[in-house]
Scaffold this motif. Structure first.
Motif, short mmCIF file in Angstrom:
data_model
loop_
_atom_site.label_atom_id
_atom_site.label_comp_id
_atom_site.label_asym_id
_atom_site.label_seq_id
_atom_site.Cartn_x
_atom_site.Cartn_y
_atom_site.Cartn_z
N HIS A 22 0.80 -1.22 0.00
CA HIS A 22 0.00 0.00 0.00
C HIS A 22 0.84 1.28 0.00
O HIS A 22 0.56 2.20 -0.77
CB HIS A 22 -0.96 0.00 1.20
CG HIS A 22 -2.03 -1.03 1.07
ND1 HIS A 22 -3.07 -0.90 0.18
CD2 HIS A 22 -2.23 -2.22 1.71
CE1 HIS A 22 -3.86 -1.96 0.28
NE2 HIS A 22 -3.36 -2.78 1.19
N SER A 26 2.21 1.34 -3.99
CA SER A 26 1.00 2.03 -4.44
C SER A 26 1.14 3.54 -4.29
O SER A 26 1.42 4.25 -5.25
CB SER A 26 -0.23 1.50 -3.69
OG SER A 26 -0.47 0.14 -3.98
N TYR A 110 -10.88 3.92 3.12
CA TYR A 110 -10.45 2.81 2.29
C TYR A 110 -9.78 1.83 3.24
O TYR A 110 -8.90 2.22 4.03
CB TYR A 110 -9.48 3.31 1.22
CG TYR A 110 -9.08 2.29 0.18
CD1 TYR A 110 -10.03 1.54 -0.50
CD2 TYR A 110 -7.74 2.10 -0.15
CE1 TYR A 110 -9.67 0.62 -1.47
CE2 TYR A 110 -7.36 1.19 -1.12
CZ TYR A 110 -8.33 0.46 -1.78
OH TYR A 110 -7.95 -0.46 -2.75
N GLU A 112 -8.50 -2.36 4.45
CA GLU A 112 -8.22 -3.76 4.20
C GLU A 112 -9.37 -4.61 4.74
O GLU A 112 -10.20 -4.15 5.51
CB GLU A 112 -6.89 -4.17 4.86
CG GLU A 112 -5.68 -4.04 3.96
CD GLU A 112 -5.66 -5.07 2.83
OE1 GLU A 112 -6.50 -6.00 2.86
OE2 GLU A 112 -4.83 -4.95 1.94
N VAL A 139 -10.31 -3.05 0.06
CA VAL A 139 -9.26 -3.63 -0.78
C VAL A 139 -9.72 -5.02 -1.24
O VAL A 139 -10.01 -5.89 -0.43
CB VAL A 139 -7.94 -3.74 -0.01
CG1 VAL A 139 -6.86 -4.36 -0.90
CG2 VAL A 139 -7.49 -2.37 0.49
N GLN A 140 -9.79 -5.20 -2.55
CA GLN A 140 -10.13 -6.50 -3.13
C GLN A 140 -9.11 -6.78 -4.24
O GLN A 140 -9.44 -6.92 -5.42
CB GLN A 140 -11.58 -6.49 -3.63
CG GLN A 140 -12.57 -6.27 -2.48
CD GLN A 140 -14.02 -6.36 -2.87
OE1 GLN A 140 -14.39 -6.19 -4.04
NE2 GLN A 140 -14.89 -6.62 -1.90
N ASP A 141 -7.87 -6.86 -3.81
CA ASP A 141 -6.72 -6.82 -4.71
C ASP A 141 -6.64 -7.97 -5.68
O ASP A 141 -6.12 -7.82 -6.79
CB ASP A 141 -5.43 -6.77 -3.88
CG ASP A 141 -5.34 -7.92 -2.88
OD1 ASP A 141 -4.57 -8.86 -3.11
OD2 ASP A 141 -6.05 -7.88 -1.85
N PHE A 331 -2.67 -3.86 -6.16
CA PHE A 331 -2.99 -2.92 -5.09
C PHE A 331 -2.98 -1.49 -5.64
O PHE A 331 -3.89 -0.70 -5.35
CB PHE A 331 -2.01 -3.05 -3.94
CG PHE A 331 -2.15 -4.32 -3.15
CD1 PHE A 331 -2.95 -4.37 -2.02
CD2 PHE A 331 -1.47 -5.47 -3.54
CE1 PHE A 331 -3.07 -5.54 -1.29
CE2 PHE A 331 -1.60 -6.65 -2.81
CZ PHE A 331 -2.40 -6.68 -1.69
N GLN A 334 -6.05 -0.72 -7.85
CA GLN A 334 -7.28 -0.42 -7.13
C GLN A 334 -7.19 0.92 -6.40
O GLN A 334 -8.19 1.65 -6.30
CB GLN A 334 -7.63 -1.54 -6.16
CG GLN A 334 -9.07 -1.41 -5.65
CD GLN A 334 -9.50 -2.53 -4.73
OE1 GLN A 334 -8.73 -3.45 -4.44
NE2 GLN A 334 -10.74 -2.46 -4.27
N TRP A 335 -6.01 1.28 -5.90
CA TRP A 335 -5.83 2.59 -5.29
C TRP A 335 -6.16 3.70 -6.30
O TRP A 335 -6.82 4.69 -5.96
CB TRP A 335 -4.39 2.76 -4.78
CG TRP A 335 -4.20 2.54 -3.32
CD1 TRP A 335 -3.55 1.49 -2.72
CD2 TRP A 335 -4.65 3.39 -2.26
NE1 TRP A 335 -3.57 1.63 -1.36
CE2 TRP A 335 -4.24 2.80 -1.04
CE3 TRP A 335 -5.35 4.58 -2.21
CZ2 TRP A 335 -4.52 3.36 0.21
CZ3 TRP A 335 -5.64 5.16 -0.97
CH2 TRP A 335 -5.22 4.54 0.22
#
Length: 382
Positions: A22, A26, A110, A112, A139-141, A331, A334-335
């Protein structure tokens, strides 16, 4: 080009995943590349404020990356007007209270997964965020992993015909910590601290199955503690949480998914997680990065004959599915979507309600294991 700064309070990034995935791969990577582009041509540059309990760890982390904003005061971070987003990668047991405080402070959140220790709490958090009008995401990495992106492409293209079944294998041997240090923190193996492979991995299986195939409607699971004694820095402790789970998930439309999750398995597969999907027209095996497929027209004729040596070569008869494009760190990908959701109001489907469905499946799996029954999964309504 015009740009804007987005202040993000990042709690829990002194941990391995919070730091590596993260912060480092990210947020800092996005910042170094000039931020996230919005539809109007402006760019959003994330500015992290590191939050945690250890002043020493925070200072070391900040110094390592030239950051000057860190604090052990969560309330102070949430009252900072320069902070618009709160991110949480803490241990699960500390997450709910921090999220409530962030939402109450008017911050977008946001987080985990799992989002909370219980389904009731997870639903309440989703309601709280909705009523407060703050953007929220979970987070749905694994949906953004190259192998699973390619698998979803096959599903969407109709390659499989009618999907019949999904079989998943996840896990690896986590050292007990006596003669070799463990790869995971000890709280993962104590149920009183929120540990357990069901609460850790079933939320992953929920969003993967729902987004690639269909929603889970029923689950039957067996959760076990194979190793009840582990060591933390040379000190033995009793492992009270499940370290393996064997689940059957019945999906809407009749697809059957079987997924084994274990921290007590030695790996004899190409990747640490693999899913085989079989359909009337074709099959595929997908992992973190790779995906191989075999169409109906190229399926060889297999014959069972225990009296004749098997020539094998089955793996060579599958074709690699190409990337056909750039695939970034999952990751980070999605960020970037969440930042565009916050700053440009672009759609973002991975919200706290979807996170609650992951907690729901974990609770149902544990209930099934405790009672020996199949548990129905009902729709959550806020």
């Amino acid at each position: 080009m015009d740009s804007q700064v987005l202040g993000i309070a990042m709690n829990g990034v002194t941990g391995r995943m919070g730091y590596r995935q993260h912060l480092l791969r990210s947020i800092l990577a996005i910042r170094e590349d000039g931020g996230v582009a919005l539809p109007d041509g402006t760019r959003v540059v994330p500015e992290p404020l590191l939050v945690g309990r250890s002043e020493r760890k925070l200072r070391e982390l900040a110094d390592r990356h030239g950051l000057d904003r860190w604090t052990t005061d969560l309330d102070g971070a949430l009252s900072d007007p320069s902070v618009s987003v709160y991110f949480d990668a803490q241990v699960t047991s500390a997450r709910e209270a921090a999220l409530r405080a962030a939402i109450t402070a008017g911050k977008h959140v946001y987080v985990e997964k799992p989002t909370a220790d219980s389904l009731a709490a997870a639903i309440d958090l989703a309601r709280l965020a909705r009523d407060a009008g703050v953007k929220n995401g979970v987070v749905q990495d694994k949906l953004f992993l190259p192998g699973l992106i390619k698998l979803r492409r096959l599903v969407d293209s109709g390659f499989f015909g009618r999907v019949l079944s999904v079989r998943g294998e996840f896990g690896y041997w986590v050292f007990e910590g006596d003669w070799q240090s463990a790869q995971r923190p000890s709280w993962n193996y104590r149920s009183e601290d929120g540990g357990g492979i069901v609460v850790d991995m079933f939320p992953h299986w929920q969003y993967l199955l729902e987004n690639i195939f269909a929603p889970v409607r029923r689950v039957s699971a067996t959760a076990v503690t194979h190793l009840d004694r582990r060591w933390d820095d040379g000190v033995p402790y009793t492992a009270t949480a499940d370290d393996a789970a064997y689940g059957v998930f019945e999906l809407e439309g009749g697809v059957i998914a079987q997924i084994n999750s274990s921290w007590c398995v030695r790996v004899n597969r190409d990747e640490l997680v693999e899913f085989q999907v079989d359909g009337t027209e074709g099959s595929a095996v997908a992992g973190l990065r790779h995906c191989r497929a075999q169409h109906r027209s190229t399926t060889p004729k297999a014959v069972w004959d225990p009296d004749v040596a098997d020539g094998g070569g089955y793996r060579e008869q599958w074709l690699e599915v190409p990337d056909n494009g750039e695939m970034d760190n999952g990751f980070r990908a999605q960020w970037e979507l969440f930042i565009r959701h916050v700053c440009a109001d672009e759609p973002f489907g991975h919200d706290l309600l979807s996170g609650a469905r992951g907690v729901q499946l974990a609770e149902a799996g544990l209930e099934s294991s405790a009672t020996g029954r199949r548990i129905d999964i009902t729709e959550i309504v806020l």
